[in-house]
Design an enzyme around this catalytic site. Structure first.
Site, PDB file in Angstrom:
ATOM      1  CG  ASP A  28      -4.097 -26.342   5.039  1.00 37.16           C
ATOM      2  OD1 ASP A  28      -3.020 -26.085   4.626  1.00 37.16           O
ATOM      3  OD2 ASP A  28      -4.839 -27.128   4.687  1.00 37.16           O
TER       4      ASP A  28
HETATM    5  C1  BGC Z   1      -5.287 -30.444   5.264  1.00 37.70           C
HETATM    6  C2  BGC Z   1      -3.837 -30.752   5.599  1.00 37.70           C
HETATM    7  C3  BGC Z   1      -3.441 -29.805   6.602  1.00 37.70           C
HETATM    8  C4  BGC Z   1      -4.370 -29.872   7.665  1.00 37.70           C
HETATM    9  C5  BGC Z   1      -4.081 -28.892   8.947  1.00 37.70           C
HETATM   10  C6  BGC Z   1      -6.197 -30.569   6.429  1.00 37.70           C
HETATM   11  O1  BGC Z   1      -7.447 -30.326   6.213  1.00 37.70           O
HETATM   12  O2  BGC Z   1      -5.628 -31.593   4.090  1.00 37.70           O
HETATM   13  O3  BGC Z   1      -2.960 -30.586   4.518  1.00 37.70           O
HETATM   14  O4  BGC Z   1      -2.184 -30.107   6.996  1.00 37.70           O
HETATM   15  O5  BGC Z   1      -5.734 -29.833   7.414  1.00 37.70           O
HETATM   16  O6  BGC Z   1      -4.399 -27.594   8.677  1.00 37.70           O
END
Ligand code: BGC
Length: 816
Positions: A487
């Site tokens: 993200d």
């Molecule tokens: C989110 C995931 C994401 C991950 C890496 C998490 O907080 O729920 O969807 O893939 O962070 O960024």
């Protein structure tokens, strides 16, 4: 250092001191009514939606960290001494303390001054209520005159509004007390038809419903005025902060135990029968009275608790393993499976690190959560898939997150995370492999829940794949959009050089940045969809998907290979990310895992090479780091990832979700020792002895462990709600132990550490039971030579599905 121990027999973690490094929590509820409960009874409850139907109030980020919960006070009426039998909130010294977190229940027992109290918290199956069963025992040799006070602080339902809109909220609170039951009916008078109730099995000496009367001016929960003086005020809340507190007097003879039951529940009334009599302001509670009466009875409580145990027997009975490693057994048989169920229920909404307000159901998250859950309750996985798919757009794109009650994207988080749609293919494929149920593919599913827009689920999958194909960048790699799995990798943030528009992470979805991770994921998803298409006799489509996978593989090898590992991405300006050309962030874990999972580099040695680079540059004793070297400074062209200090979260933290991808990749190339070493390094049970470093619960995975660049290397954060649960379950059970559902049957193809001499497992699969024995000499590290199924040697490693009810003996022999 340990703060407790595992009781595997009872499937409990036993915490033997209350001051754990962080609150060590558990979840109550399995269906619609849920609660979080810490080892000192902190936490809150909600019905279905942690934001919109919050029953009890909880203030996050408090000091102490965990304050607010299902609190009880015991008072010795002879001396005026009072304390919390769950330690919080009074934190009075206790002569003994023990918290047992079990499967959907928590039991906290303690003693002080010869008075023992044990409280069991659980949510019965099929009900929208929670039970607190309190047993108070007088271990003194003289009679004891005691008072017991209960307490909850009601949330005014919408937790977001509750925490912010005080000018309104201080005037809306309403309660009703009738026959000893406290009803919380704030906002019931207008559009809402729901209310909460809090009941007690004993006759009341008094009650309180106004927080500040109960506590007294300038007092906290550690010193309520009512408890201190030994008498409730019988206060009625008009606005301000409604609470529920019962006061019960207990006269206990020496050795006597008394059981008191409290029931906190949620109820809805039909709109037309809200008030009784109609037109009055008195709640119609006819339908809840019998429910309350039933659950206040000790026999009902005992039966309900037994039923909960049987529910978990059923779920966990789907897969049982006995391996040479106790930490593996415990996680696979109990805790990892349990965490998968909780994560499936909660998505990323409510934990002690997720406020229950910000995030609803994640499209990507929920699809991955399915992977660790589908074998236990396939029907619910089916329902979830159809629910998630119905939030997909006609473009194939998806809400990144949506609120479970409204099915709409929350926080304006719309499309733009370009990996999202492909997870649907992987989720559905896992479901079909597990169940063999192809009918799901024909289910009509709308787009964005718009009636009339229904197409088959299969068509949704096609659109997921097309979505990527229609969004390719300058190198022919998939456009990343706002971000992919990571993200925080926001590559369409322009640098603010003169003449270029400045774009922030919030709207960074346009632009030409590309993702090698999505490319690997696309190869995997396209192959999975090809297999599904074949199953449906759509051979031409299948060939098309296979060709697309091959084409993307070629693009990855041409533009995504850096020489010793897979690159991560290309940024908005077309510069590589995760390359030896970069000064920092040269190698990322995600594409090494996902490309190999897609099969890229398996034939030409690239996979082994990439995994070697991971071992060399990213592996630590606490797990595998997300990327190296960490970004030492903020970089607008990379976005949020570089906003974290080095070693935390996506900036070179050990982001546990990604580790199992490497375990799987290592298993795919036959490296049993490495796969298992990685598995053990983040296995919470295997880290129990270093709880003072790890700090989070030793029975569940945390999202992150601080990386080697962090001053707190090895410290875990954000436990419970993480894709780590599902993926680790998949890595250990399907790839290391190698018991893997496939379209054609159950594959048994373990890749074990050399030191092991096999293991045993029982697996329910499509209504038959497989008793699996894997035999291998210690020191040997090869693959399965042959399988013997019910006494007959078969070719290959896939056991064809047996008739329902059959018990199949499978022996796998590893010879070299
Ligand atoms: C989110 C995931 C994401 C991950 C890496 C998490 O907080 O729920 O969807 O893939 O962070 O960024």
């Amino acid at each position: 250092m340990r703060y407790g121990h595992f009781d595997d027999e009872r499937r409990e973690y036993v915490i033997d001191r209350p001051d754990t490094p962080l609150p060590w929590i558990n979840y109550l509820g399995t269906e619609e009514y849920f609660g979080l409960v810490s080892n000192t009874a902190g936490g809150y409850s909600f019905y279905r939606d942690a934001r919109l139907r919050r029953l009890t109030r909880y203030r996050y980020n408090n000091a102490p960290f965990d304050l607010g919960g299902r609190y009880l006070y015991v008072r010795d009426d002879a001396t005026g001494d009072f304390w919390s039998p769950t330690w919080q909130p009074t934190r009075s010294p206790l002569d003994s303390y023990e918290c047992r977190h079990g499967l959907s229940y928590t039991r906290i027992a303690s003693a002080r001054g010869g008075i023992r109290a044990e409280t069991l918290y659980f949510v019965p199956l099929g009900e929208t209520l929670e039970v607190w069963r309190v047993r108070v025992t007088n271990d003194r040799d003289t009679a004891a005159e005691l008072s017991l006070f209960s307490s909850v602080e009601f949330c005014l339902w919408d937790a977001q509004d509750d925490a912010t809109n005080f000018q309104r909220n201080f005037s809306t609170g309403q309660v009703e007390v009738a026959d000893g039951v406290i009803y919380h009916k704030t906002e019931y008078r207008e559009r809402r038809d729901h209310f909460a109730y809090f009941a007690c099995s004993e006759p009341l000496a008094g009650f309180d419903t106004q927080r500040d009367t109960f506590l007294g001016p300038y007092r906290g929960w550690d010193q309520p005025a009512a408890v201190e003086r030994g008498a409730a005020f019988d206060s009625e809340a008009h606005g301000w902060a409604p609470i529920g507190s019962h006061h019960v007097r207990l006269a206990l003879a020496p050795g006597e135990t008394r059981e008191v039951v409290f029931v906190l529940g949620y109820a809805e009334n039909p709109r037309t029968e809200k008030f009784d009599p109609p037109g009055s302001q008195t709640l119609n509670k006819r339908h809840v009275r019998p429910v309350i009466e039933r659950w206040l009875r000790p026999e009902t409580v005992a039966e309900g608790f037994a039923a909960l145990g049987a529910y978990w027997d059923r779920l966990l009975g789907t897969l049982r393993v006995t391996t040479p490693d106790a930490d593996t057994d415990r996680m696979v048989n109990i805790w990892n499976a349990y965490q998968c169920v909780v994560t499936f229920n909660m998505s990323r909404s409510a934990s002690f690190y997720e406020s229950g307000i910000g995030r609803g159901m994640g499209f990507r998250d929920s699809n991955q959560d399915l992977l660790g859950f589908v074998h236990m309750i396939p029907d619910r996985a089916r329902q979830r898939i159809l629910d998630i798919a119905a939030t997909q757009m006609a473009t194939g794109g998806a809400y990144h997150q949506y609120q479970p009650l409204t099915k709409r994207g929350n926080n304006d988080i719309g499309e733009g995370f370009n990996d999202d749609p492909l997870w649907l293919v992987l989720g559905v494929s896992a479901y079909v492999k597990e169940t063999g149920d192809q009918t799901i593919l024909d289910e009509p599913v709308p787009f964005d829940n718009v009636p009339g827009s229904e197409v088959s689920l299969y068509e949704h999958l096609r659109r997921s794949v097309t979505y990527t194909q229609e969004r390719l960048g300058p190198h022919g790699l998939p456009l990343i959009g706002r971000a992919d799995w990571n993200d925080c990798l926001n590559l369409n943030c322009f640098s603010d050089t003169p003449g270029e528009p400045f774009q922030t992470t919030e709207n960074a979805s346009g632009g030409g940045a590309e993702s090698v991770f999505i490319a690997g994921q696309f190869v995997l998803a396209a192959k999975e969809l090809a297999a599904i298409a074949e199953l449906r006799g759509r051979d031409e489509e299948a060939a098309g998907y296979r060709a697309a996978a091959e084409k993307m593989t070629a693009v990855i090898i041409e533009h995504g290979w850096d020489g010793a590992w897979f690159r991560r991405a290309y940024d908005f300006h077309g510069h590589p990310v995760g390359s030896s050309e970069n000064d920092e962030g040269q190698i990322f874990i995600e594409p090494q895992g996902m490309c190999v999972l897609g099969g890229v580099g398996l034939d030409d040695g690239l996979a082994v090479r990439a995994l070697g680079s991971v071992a060399e540059r990213l592996a630590t004793p606490h797990g595998i780091i997300l990327q190296q070297p960490a970004y030492s400074d903020y970089r607008i062209e990379l976005g949020e990832i570089s906003s974290y200090p080095p070693g935390y979260k996506e900036n070179a933290g050990i982001f546990c979700h990604t580790n199992p991808w490497i375990m799987i990749a290592e298993a795919m190339v036959g490296h049993g020792d490495r796969a298992f070493d990685y598995y053990r390094s983040i296995n919470p049970s295997a880290r129990e002895a270093i709880s003072e470093v790890h700090r989070c619960e030793p029975y569940v995975y945390a999202q992150m462990i601080a990386g080697r660049d962090a001053p707190t290397h090895g410290e875990a954060k954000n436990s419970w709600l993480t894709g780590t649960a599902a993926w680790n379950f998949v890595a250990i059970t399907q790839w290391i132990l190698g018991i893997r559902p496939e379209l054609a049957g159950l594959r048994v193809d373990p890749v074990l550490p050399a030191a092991w001499s096999g293991f045993r497992a029982t697996r329910e699969f499509r209504s038959a039971t497989y008793e699996i024995t894997v035999r291998k000499a210690a020191g040997v590290s090869g693959r399965v030579a042959y399988l013997v199924v019910d006494g007959e040697r078969i070719d290959g490693t896939v056991v064809p599905p047996a008739p329902a009810g059959a018990v199949v003996a499978v022996e796998a022999v590893i010879e070299q």
